[in-house]
Motif scaffolding. Structure first.
Motif: not given
Length: 478
Positions: A110, A114, A301, A421
């Motif tokens: 994960r 990311t 990120p 997102d």
């Protein structure tokens, strides 16, 4: 291309062993807990290396292992079954070792995903390669470089004095080395000998052992990587990577056992530097640590990737409380230019070729700091072209900037938006564009009150609008 080879302590020319192809192995995680910042920095460094090799036209096979059986994994699983165990936030009570390992493996994936670290070609688990490990041990015993324990422990050891090259990676002499602490020394010929196979102990779960010619047991840590690298890349491959802290004993032992078994192993050894906190080694005991999750709670990120990838891979990367703010400003300068360039040209643009200076920097031992300097210089030139409403120059600058961000992996990380997102980011772009168009129409109709109201509403939402000869542009307020 030239890279620093730890084994020779110098920068030397890089030529693939097989024309047009590169085999890259770098050490992945021992999945005993949540990923720490050192794990992620290493993954980003070798992700950038793989991207650059591919940009230079090479077919790259990337192998990153998962150590899913280990003393610490077993210890932490056992602790979860202990009466009165006060489980930390990231642990669960009564959790089998394989469940614990798998859960933390997913946490690593994960984090990598990311931050735009591409999945490797192969990501083998140690527990899936016991057969290959047995074969390697048998080969070492037959060649006189390994032996079963002198007691009844069921251990098998590598005989460090049997291999004249032992210590060559870190340039150490056997007599100067500390004892290997990975197994009981009573069964060893020399206390420096390290374990290839660990006999099953009554205190360990039966599920954490496998049958072998030397009795039930499990593999030693160093053996795992040699077996997996050999299976997927062959007895000789181009690059072995990992953190600086792995040079000894892990990589030294890998090199010794692999060459003692008859292989050439890695042609280059590349090691990334450590991450510090305001100049000091990170330590939980003194509270100066920061995790990838904590960084991602403070910044997008892309910003976290930029920060962790911005230093030269061999250098120390120092985290300070202002580090992410500085990285945010740098990323926003890039993003603002890209957004405004796309607005002026009316298309998303396409990555073209990186500048010659960028190539020179990356070819020079993956000099990312110098490459970033070239990137920001092209952004400044692009902004000058935007001010002059020179669409041709803007298009050229946009293509080179996109090519550079692609090589650095910034394109594979979620952009601004809710929790990073991409869909939220696209929605934001669309909504702001619609408001800017409505403002332009109000200005054209000389409805200044309406135009000012739109601008004020955007500002209240954290969107700063700037008017220029090429039209209105927007950025997110810092």
């Amino acid at each position: 291309m030239r890279f620093y080879d730890t084994s020779q302590a110098k920068v030397r020319d890089f030529t693939p062993l097989s024309p047009g192809r590169v085999g890259l192995y770098y050490c992945g995680a021992t999945v005993q807990g949540m990923p720490h910042v050192g794990h992620v920095r290493s993954a980003i460094a070798f992700d950038i290396l793989a991207r650059w090799l591919e940009y230079r036209g090479l077919e790259v096979t990337v192998v990153r292992n998962v150590t899913d059986i280990d003393d610490k994994i077993l210890e932490k699983s056992a602790a979860s079954f202990a009466e009165g165990f006060d489980a930390p936030a990231d642990y669960r009570e009564r959790e089998e070792w394989f469940a614990l390992a798998y859960r933390f493996e997913q946490e690593f994936l994960r984090a990598y995903d990311t931050l735009g670290v591409r999945r490797p070609t192969y990501e083998p688990r140690a527990t899936g390669h016991i057969t290959e490990m047995h074969e390697l041990i048998v080969e070492l015993i037959e060649r006189g470089h390994a032996y079963p324990a002198l007691d009844d422990s069921g251990d098998v050891y590598f005989d460090v004095r049997s291999w004249a090259g032992y210590g060559e990676l870190t340039r150490q002499k056997v007599d100067d080395l500390q004892d290997a602490s990975d197994a009981d020394p009573r069964g060893k010929r020399d206390p420096r000998d390290f374990a290839l196979w660990k006999g099953h102990k009554a205190t360990d779960p039966q599920s954490a052992s496998w049958p072998s010619p030397w009795g039930r047991g499990r593999p030693g840590w160093h053996l795992e990587c040699s077996a997996m690298a050999g299976k997927y890349l062959g007895s000789a491959f181009d690059i072995h990577g990992g953190g600086l802290d792995l040079r000894f004993p892990h990589h030294e032992n890998e090199l010794a056992q692999s060459r003692a078994a008859g292989g050439d192993f890695a042609n280059f050894w590349m090691h990334n530097g450590m991450v510090t906190y305001e100049g000091e080694k990170m330590s939980k005991s003194i509270g100066n640590t920061i995790s990838p999750a904590e960084m991602l709670a403070m910044a997008e990120p892309r910003v976290v990737r930029y920060f962790l990838g911005q230093a030269h891979y061999r250098s120390q990367l120092d985290y300070r409380p202002t580090s992410l703010e500085e990285a945010t400003a740098a990323v926003e300068r890039i993003d603002t230019f890209v957004r405004n360039a796309r607005s002026l040209t009316g298309n998303d643009g396409a990555a073209t070729e990186v500048p010659v200076e960028f190539s020179a920097a990356m070819d020079d031992d993956l000099n990312v700091p110098q490459a970033l300097a070239v990137l920001h210089e092209r952004v400044r030139a692009g902004n000058t072209a935007l001010a002059a409403v020179d669409a041709s120059a803007v298009t050229t600058a946009l293509g080179t900037v996109l090519a550079m961000t692609e090589v650095l992996g910034l394109d594979d990380v979620a952009t601004a938006g809710a929790a990073g997102d991409p869909a939220a980011s696209a929605a934001l772009e669309s909504l702001v564009a619609a408001q800017i168009e409505a403002r332009a129409q109000a200005r054209a109709a000389k409805d200044w009150a309406a135009a000012d109201a739109i601008r004020d509403n955007l500002a209240a939402a954290g969107v700063v609008v700037e008017d220029s000869a090429g039209g209105a542009r927007w950025t997110l307020a810092p």
